[in-house]
Write a protein that holds these residues in place. Structure first.
Motif, PDB file in Angstrom:
ATOM      1  N   LEU A   1       0.817  -1.212   0.000  1.00 45.83           N
ATOM      2  CA  LEU A   1       0.000   0.000   0.000  1.00 45.83           C
ATOM      3  C   LEU A   1       0.851   1.262   0.000  1.00 45.83           C
ATOM      4  O   LEU A   1       1.942   1.303   0.593  1.00 45.83           O
ATOM      5  CB  LEU A   1      -0.899   0.011   1.246  1.00 45.83           C
ATOM      6  CG  LEU A   1      -1.789  -1.203   1.478  1.00 45.83           C
ATOM      7  CD1 LEU A   1      -2.544  -1.045   2.794  1.00 45.83           C
ATOM      8  CD2 LEU A   1      -2.760  -1.412   0.324  1.00 45.83           C
TER       9      LEU A   1
ATOM     10  N   GLN B   1      -3.261   4.939   0.873  1.00 52.48           N
ATOM     11  CA  GLN B   1      -4.033   3.707   0.946  1.00 52.48           C
ATOM     12  C   GLN B   1      -3.978   3.105   2.353  1.00 52.48           C
ATOM     13  O   GLN B   1      -4.984   2.611   2.875  1.00 52.48           O
ATOM     14  CB  GLN B   1      -3.510   2.691  -0.072  1.00 52.48           C
ATOM     15  CG  GLN B   1      -3.817   3.042  -1.513  1.00 52.48           C
ATOM     16  CD  GLN B   1      -3.157   2.078  -2.483  1.00 52.48           C
ATOM     17  OE1 GLN B   1      -2.032   1.624  -2.261  1.00 52.48           O
ATOM     18  NE2 GLN B   1      -3.858   1.759  -3.574  1.00 52.48           N
TER      19      GLN B   1
ATOM     20  N   PHE C   1     -11.974  -2.880  -1.676  1.00 51.06           N
ATOM     21  CA  PHE C   1     -10.877  -1.924  -1.829  1.00 51.06           C
ATOM     22  C   PHE C   1      -9.661  -2.622  -2.429  1.00 51.06           C
ATOM     23  O   PHE C   1      -9.022  -2.109  -3.355  1.00 51.06           O
ATOM     24  CB  PHE C   1     -10.519  -1.310  -0.469  1.00 51.06           C
ATOM     25  CG  PHE C   1      -9.163  -0.668  -0.446  1.00 51.06           C
ATOM     26  CD1 PHE C   1      -8.963   0.580  -1.013  1.00 51.06           C
ATOM     27  CD2 PHE C   1      -8.077  -1.319   0.134  1.00 51.06           C
ATOM     28  CE1 PHE C   1      -7.699   1.175  -1.001  1.00 51.06           C
ATOM     29  CE2 PHE C   1      -6.822  -0.735   0.148  1.00 51.06           C
ATOM     30  CZ  PHE C   1      -6.635   0.514  -0.423  1.00 51.06           C
TER      31      PHE C   1
ATOM     32  N   SER D   1      -8.059  -2.251  -6.354  1.00 48.48           N
ATOM     33  CA  SER D   1      -6.719  -1.685  -6.475  1.00 48.48           C
ATOM     34  C   SER D   1      -5.802  -2.555  -7.326  1.00 48.48           C
ATOM     35  O   SER D   1      -4.684  -2.145  -7.650  1.00 48.48           O
ATOM     36  CB  SER D   1      -6.089  -1.510  -5.084  1.00 48.48           C
ATOM     37  OG  SER D   1      -5.754  -2.764  -4.510  1.00 48.48           O
TER      38      SER D   1
END
Length: 299
Positions: A130, A134, A170, A174
């Motif tokens: 991340l 994020q 999420f 991504s």
């Protein structure tokens, strides 16, 4: 490989106690700060399968070992673990902190089928490195989980389900096309994922006239257009359980739900689960749960 770690094993290993409310056939969810369980006093975690799901946010350098892969984490990552694959975290530097939640398959009973999402499939991407932005977003969701689970709101577990799904979506949103191209899917993993999806698709049973269409490994193999021996080898290789074990365990789980939450007769339940005679169902239930359906229902 060692036997899969259960939720009871997890609580005993982490806290040296087991919640009184923890039962295998009831939904369980919990969320924790990782900080007290990392650093010099942390106990080593073996490379093994767990029979529960786990979503972890980690800050720090390390390696995630899962299935036949090793993923290097440089700064921070979101990691999805499921009962189908063994895994462990190896520190290359001291972990700076994090959060994680654990839950079993029953927590999402009648809500969604977790096997349909790539982050919980054997062939999916399970580790997401991340950015700082994020990571802040992921931490905010975990913090909401901590607040919710400590609240007195009677529907808090419904809220927690939506928060888990928010993390799941999420992560999947991504994924870049490059990441997806790097996922190596071997034949056994693909067959196992298709079998488990087909198995789960038959449940839950919601009407008396409804009946599961497939009861045997050969019937699943026919639907997947492969030889039953090929199916059995693939499922055993990937999950360390036989096809018949998966089918029996899922039928037993549904039988318990129908006995507990419906007023259907035992004969009606037996018929919906594909047993030609109630005595066959009684023998099956007693073999796998050490009690008769009537005894289970009255307990």
């Amino acid at each position: 490989m060692e036997q899969a770690e259960t939720l009871e094993d997890f609580y005993e290993r982490k806290f040296e106690w087991i919640p009184d409310s923890l039962r295998k056939d009831i939904g369980h969810f919990n969320v924790f700060q990782l900080d007290p369980y990392v650093g010099k006093n942390a106990k080593p975690v073996p490379y093994r399968r767990r029979d529960y799901h786990k979503i972890t946010f980690l800050r720090g350098n390390g390696r995630v070992h899962y299935a036949d892969k090793i993923v290097e984490v440089q700064k921070q990552a979101l990691v999805f673990s499921n009962p189908l694959i063994p895994y462990k975290w190896e520190n290359t530097q001291e972990v700076q902190g994090g959060m994680f939640c654990i839950f079993n398959q029953y927590f999402f009973q009648n809500y969604t089928n977790l096997n349909q999402y790539s982050v919980f499939q054997p062939t999916g991407i399970h580790v997401f490195e991340l950015t700082d932005n994020q990571a802040d977003f992921v931490v905010s969701i975990f913090q909401k989980m901590l607040q919710e689970i400590n609240s007195e709101y009677i529907y808090k577990y419904d809220v927690l389900k939506t928060q888990v799904m928010e993390l799941l979506h999420f992560a999947m949103k991504s994924q870049t096309s490059t990441q997806l191209d790097k996922v190596k899917v071997n034949s056994s993993q693909r067959i196992s994922a298709l079998f488990l999806e087909l198995l789960e698709r038959q449940f839950p049973i919601e009407e008396i006239q409804q009946a599961i269409p497939y009861r045997s490994a050969s019937e699943y193999a026919e639907q997947l257009n492969i030889h039953v021996n090929h199916l059995n080898r693939a499922v055993k290789e990937v999950t360390d359980k036989t096809t018949s074990q998966w089918i029996s365990e899922r039928i037993l789980q549904e039988a318990k739900n129908l006995l507990r939450y419906t007023s259907w007769t035992i004969a009606q339940i037996a018929d919906s689960l594909g047993f030609q005679e109630p005595t066959h169902f009684n023998n099956f239930f007693k073999k796998y749960s050490a009690q008769t359906p009537s005894r289970f229902r009255s307990a």
